[in-house]
Scaffold this active site. Structure first.
Site, PDB file in Angstrom:
ATOM      1  N   ASP A 178     -36.148 -41.761   5.337  1.00  0.00           N
ATOM      2  CA  ASP A 178     -36.322 -40.684   6.457  1.00  0.00           C
ATOM      3  C   ASP A 178     -35.067 -39.883   6.625  1.00  0.00           C
ATOM      4  O   ASP A 178     -35.420 -38.741   6.921  1.00  0.00           O
ATOM      5  CB  ASP A 178     -36.566 -41.522   7.759  1.00  0.00           C
ATOM      6  N   GLN A 183     -40.353 -16.519 -15.422  1.00  0.00           N
ATOM      7  CA  GLN A 183     -41.191 -15.412 -16.007  1.00  0.00           C
ATOM      8  C   GLN A 183     -40.652 -13.963 -16.002  1.00  0.00           C
ATOM      9  O   GLN A 183     -40.684 -13.428 -17.137  1.00  0.00           O
ATOM     10  CB  GLN A 183     -42.536 -15.688 -14.973  1.00  0.00           C
ATOM     11  N   GLY A 214     -38.310 -13.482 -18.678  1.00  0.00           N
ATOM     12  CA  GLY A 214     -38.889 -13.577 -20.091  1.00  0.00           C
ATOM     13  C   GLY A 214     -38.336 -14.502 -21.149  1.00  0.00           C
ATOM     14  O   GLY A 214     -38.020 -15.751 -20.511  1.00  0.00           O
ATOM     15  N   GLU A 269     -37.804 -40.297  -4.416  1.00  0.00           N
ATOM     16  CA  GLU A 269     -37.706 -40.401  -2.947  1.00  0.00           C
ATOM     17  C   GLU A 269     -39.097 -40.242  -2.074  1.00  0.00           C
ATOM     18  O   GLU A 269     -39.229 -39.630  -1.127  1.00  0.00           O
ATOM     19  CB  GLU A 269     -36.439 -39.675  -2.319  1.00  0.00           C
TER      20      GLU A 269
HETATM   21  N1  COS Z   1     -39.146 -46.143   9.656  1.00  0.00           N
HETATM   22  C1  COS Z   1     -39.204 -47.272  10.145  1.00  0.00           C
HETATM   23  N2  COS Z   1     -40.218 -48.098  10.118  1.00  0.00           N
HETATM   24  C2  COS Z   1     -41.425 -47.845   9.245  1.00  0.00           C
HETATM   25  C3  COS Z   1     -41.245 -46.539   8.749  1.00  0.00           C
HETATM   26  C4  COS Z   1     -40.107 -45.525   8.899  1.00  0.00           C
HETATM   27  N3  COS Z   1     -39.959 -44.336   8.244  1.00  0.00           N
HETATM   28  N4  COS Z   1     -42.288 -46.407   8.057  1.00  0.00           N
HETATM   29  C5  COS Z   1     -43.118 -47.230   8.100  1.00  0.00           C
HETATM   30  N5  COS Z   1     -42.517 -48.231   8.872  1.00  0.00           N
HETATM   31  C6  COS Z   1     -43.067 -49.726   9.328  1.00  0.00           C
HETATM   32  C7  COS Z   1     -44.305 -49.545   9.804  1.00  0.00           C
HETATM   33  O1  COS Z   1     -44.286 -48.963  11.304  1.00  0.00           O
HETATM   34  C8  COS Z   1     -44.753 -50.768   9.932  1.00  0.00           C
HETATM   35  O2  COS Z   1     -44.375 -51.712  10.924  1.00  0.00           O
HETATM   36  P1  COS Z   1     -45.457 -52.939  11.348  1.00  0.00           P
HETATM   37  O3  COS Z   1     -45.692 -53.712  10.357  1.00  0.00           O
HETATM   38  O4  COS Z   1     -44.334 -53.324  12.462  1.00  0.00           O
HETATM   39  O5  COS Z   1     -46.498 -52.131  11.967  1.00  0.00           O
HETATM   40  C9  COS Z   1     -44.493 -51.062   8.282  1.00  0.00           C
HETATM   41  O6  COS Z   1     -43.130 -50.349   8.441  1.00  0.00           O
HETATM   42  C10 COS Z   1     -45.230 -50.782   7.178  1.00  0.00           C
HETATM   43  O7  COS Z   1     -45.811 -49.500   7.242  1.00  0.00           O
HETATM   44  P2  COS Z   1     -46.879 -48.917   6.821  1.00  0.00           P
HETATM   45  O8  COS Z   1     -48.039 -49.812   6.929  1.00  0.00           O
HETATM   46  O9  COS Z   1     -47.057 -47.560   6.802  1.00  0.00           O
HETATM   47  O10 COS Z   1     -46.887 -49.373   4.885  1.00  0.00           O
HETATM   48  P3  COS Z   1     -47.378 -49.070   3.863  1.00  0.00           P
HETATM   49  O11 COS Z   1     -47.641 -50.260   2.675  1.00  0.00           O
HETATM   50  O12 COS Z   1     -49.050 -48.624   4.013  1.00  0.00           O
HETATM   51  O13 COS Z   1     -46.533 -47.779   2.956  1.00  0.00           O
HETATM   52  C11 COS Z   1     -46.045 -45.429   2.424  1.00  0.00           C
HETATM   53  C12 COS Z   1     -46.492 -46.606   3.428  1.00  0.00           C
HETATM   54  C13 COS Z   1     -46.799 -45.670   1.254  1.00  0.00           C
HETATM   55  C14 COS Z   1     -45.773 -44.315   3.281  1.00  0.00           C
HETATM   56  C15 COS Z   1     -44.420 -46.202   1.696  1.00  0.00           C
HETATM   57  O14 COS Z   1     -44.535 -47.279   0.988  1.00  0.00           O
HETATM   58  C16 COS Z   1     -43.872 -45.034   0.970  1.00  0.00           C
HETATM   59  O15 COS Z   1     -43.050 -44.357   1.798  1.00  0.00           O
HETATM   60  N6  COS Z   1     -43.681 -44.847  -0.297  1.00  0.00           N
HETATM   61  C17 COS Z   1     -42.791 -44.240  -1.103  1.00  0.00           C
HETATM   62  C18 COS Z   1     -41.544 -44.838  -1.464  1.00  0.00           C
HETATM   63  C19 COS Z   1     -40.735 -44.167  -1.829  1.00  0.00           C
HETATM   64  O16 COS Z   1     -40.219 -43.329  -1.515  1.00  0.00           O
HETATM   65  N7  COS Z   1     -40.401 -44.612  -3.277  1.00  0.00           N
HETATM   66  C20 COS Z   1     -39.667 -43.662  -4.292  1.00  0.00           C
HETATM   67  C21 COS Z   1     -38.208 -44.712  -4.377  1.00  0.00           C
HETATM   68  S1  COS Z   1     -36.674 -44.085  -3.947  1.00  0.00           S
HETATM   69  S2  COS Z   1     -36.308 -43.214  -5.527  1.00  0.00           S
END
Ligand code: COS
Length: 386
Positions: free
Chosen positions: A242, A339, A342, A366
C-alpha cells in the site's frame, strides 16, 4: 526549460520542493557515468552513491522511530531518479520495499539491526513474496516455515525476486499454518548469507536488473527474525505494498516526463513538410494527449501519497488507482514518444527506446494492472455497502 509547476501544487511543502530541486541537480551530476553492462556492479555502485549522499535515508524511518516514511518524498525521489535512469530508480526503490516490512512492523531490535544499514547503503534489501504459482494470488504461497526448537526452518522457492543475488537481507513470506490461506502466512528477515538460502537461477529481462529465483532448503532462522506475530504475513505484505505501490506510479511518471522532454525537443528540432514536426496539428494532438495523461497520473500519485502522509490507516484504493493509471498512461505516453521519434525511437540505446523497455515491468510488478482493478473495485463495493 523543464516544467516544474507541479511542485507548486498544494500536496507539497517547501521541504519537498527543495528536495526535488536538489535531487534533480544531484542526478544530473552523478548518474551519467555508471556502466550498465554489469547490472550487479551498477546497482552496488548506485546504492553506495545514493547512501553516501544521504538519499537512501528517505527509504525508511530511523531506527528509533523519530522519523517516518514520507510517501510524497519517496514519490518525488523515484520520479526524479526515473527521469535520469531506470536502474537508479530501481536501486533506490528496492531499499524501501525490501526494508518496508521492517520499517512498518519490525520491533526495536530488528529496526536497530537493519535500518541503519539499509538507510546508509551498507546493506542491500529485497522483498521475497512472489512464487511461481502465487504472484497475484499471495494467499496461495507454498514456501513453508516450520517451527523447530527455538527457531524456524524455511523450505521452498521464491521467483522474480529483485536484488536476488546481491541482497544482504531478504524479507521472506512463508506459510506457518496458523490458519488456511491468507491468515496462515508470516514474514521473516533472512540474511543473504544464511545457510540453506541459495540462488537457483538468475533471470534476464528486457530492462536488465538483478533478479533471481531463490531456493530455501532446510534454511534455519532464529525466532527473532519473525516480523510481527505468526500469521501476520499477508497483512504485512499488503500494508507494505500500500505504501510502495504509489511510488511505482511515481517511477512511471518519471519515465513519462522524460519521454515528454525528449518528444518536445525532437518535435521542435525535426524539420518536415516545410516546418518542424511541432507545427503539425496531428503531432500537437499527440503532445496534448501526453501532457493530459502525465498531469492526471501526477494528481492521482500525489493524492495517494498525501493521503497516506496525512495519517490514513489504509490507502489501498488510492495507491491502486495511482499505480494502475500512472503505469498504463506512461506506457501510452512512451509509445507515442517512440512513434514521434520514428526510426531513432527504436534504435538500441536511444533514451525513448530504453524507456519503452523500462516501463513494461511496472504494469506487472507489485501487483499487475488487473489486480489493481480488483483492489479498487473491492474498495468501492465495500464502501457502497456501508
Ligand atoms: N492492508 C491490510 N490488510 C489487508 C490489506 C491491506 N492493504 N489487504 C487485505 N488485507 C487483509 C484483509 O482485510 C483480510 O483480512 P481478514 O482476513 O481479517 O478479513 C485479509 O488481509 C485477506 O484479504 P483478501 O480477502 O482481500 O485476500 P485475497 O486472497 O482475496 O487477495 C489480492 C487479495 C488479490 C488483492 C492480493 O492477493 C494482492 O494484492 N495480490 C497481488 C500481490 C502482488 O502485488 N504481488 C506482486 C509481488 S511484489 S513484486
Amino acid at each position: 526549460m523543464r516544467d516544474t509547476s507541479f511542485l507548486g501544487w498544494p500536496f507539497f511543502e517547501e521541504r519537498h520542493r527543495a528536495l526535488a530541486e536538489r535531487l534533480d541537480a544531484w542526478a544530473g551530476a552523478n548518474l551519467g557515468d555508471i556502466d550498465h553492462r554489469d547490472v550487479d556492479a551498477a546497482c552496488r555502485t548506485l546504492v553506495a552513491r545514493l547512501g553516501k549522499d544521504d538519499w537512501l535515508k528517505h527509504t525508511a524511518p530511523n531506527e528509533d522511530g523519530s522519523t517516518r516514511i514520507d510517501v510524497r518524498t519517496l514519490a518525488l525521489v523515484r520520479e526524479t531518479l526515473a527521469r535520469y535512469s531506470g536502474l537508479a530508480d530501481f536501486a533506490f526503490a528496492m531499499q524501501g520495499l525490501g526494508a518496508g516490512p521492517i520499517s512498518l512492523f519490525g520491533n526495536a531490535a530488528q529496526r536497530r539491526a537493519w535500518l541503519p544499514k539499509t538507510r546508509s547503503g551498507a546493506a542491500i534489501a529485497a522483498f521475497a513474496l512472489t512464487e511461481a504459482a502465487s504472484g497475484s494470488d499471495v494467499a496461495n504461497i507454498t514456501t513453508t516455515a516450520r517451527r523447530d526448537g527455538d527457531g524456524y526452518v524455511l523450505d521452498g522457492e521464491k521467483c522474480w525476486i529483485s536484488n536476488g543475488g546481491i541482497a544482504d537481507l531478504y524479507v521472506v513470506f512463508a506459510r506457518t499454518g496458523e490458519a488456511p490461506g491468507a491468515r496462515g502466512l508470516s514474514a521473516f528477515i533472512v540474511a543473504g548469507d544464511n545457510p540453506g538460502l541459495s540462488i537457483a537461477e538468475r533471470i534476464d529481462v528486457i530492462a536488465p536488473h538483478p533478479l533471481a529465483r531463490l531456493k530455501f532448503d532446510n534454511c534455519r532462522v532464529g525466532a527473532d527474525t519473525l516480523l510481527g506475530k505468526g500469521g501476520d504475513g499477508f497483512k504485512i505484505a499488503m500494508a507494505t505494498l500500500d505504501v510502495f505501490r504509489t511510488t511505482v506510479g511515481a517511477a512511471a511518471l518519471g519515465f513519462a516526463r522524460r519521454a515528454m522532454q525528449e518528444t518536445v525537443a525532437r518535435a521542435s528540432q525535426r524539420q518536415m513538410f516545410g516546418g518542424s514536426l511541432a507545427d503539425l496539428q496531428m503531432v500537437q494532438g499527440h503532445i496534448a494527449d501526453m501532457a493530459l495523461e502525465i498531469d492526471a497520473a501526477a494528481l492521482l500519485i500525489y493524492r495517494a501519497a498525501w493521503t497516506k502522509d496525512m495519517g490514513a490507516a489504509r490507502v489501498s484504493r488510492e495507491a491502486a488507482m495511482a499505480k494502475l493509471y500512472a503505469t498504463e498512461a506512461a506506457q501510452r505516453v512512451i509509445d507515442t514518444a517512440v512513434q514521434i521519434h520514428g526510426g531513432d525511437g527504436v534504435r538500441s540505446g536511444h533514451p525513448v527506446e530504453m524507456l519503452y523497455r523500462d516501463i513494461r515491468a511496472l504494469r506487472i510488478y507489485e501487483g499487475a494492472s488487473d489486480i489493481q482493478k480488483l483492489v479498487i473495485a473491492r474498495a468501492v463495493l465495500s464502501s457502497a455497502e456501508r
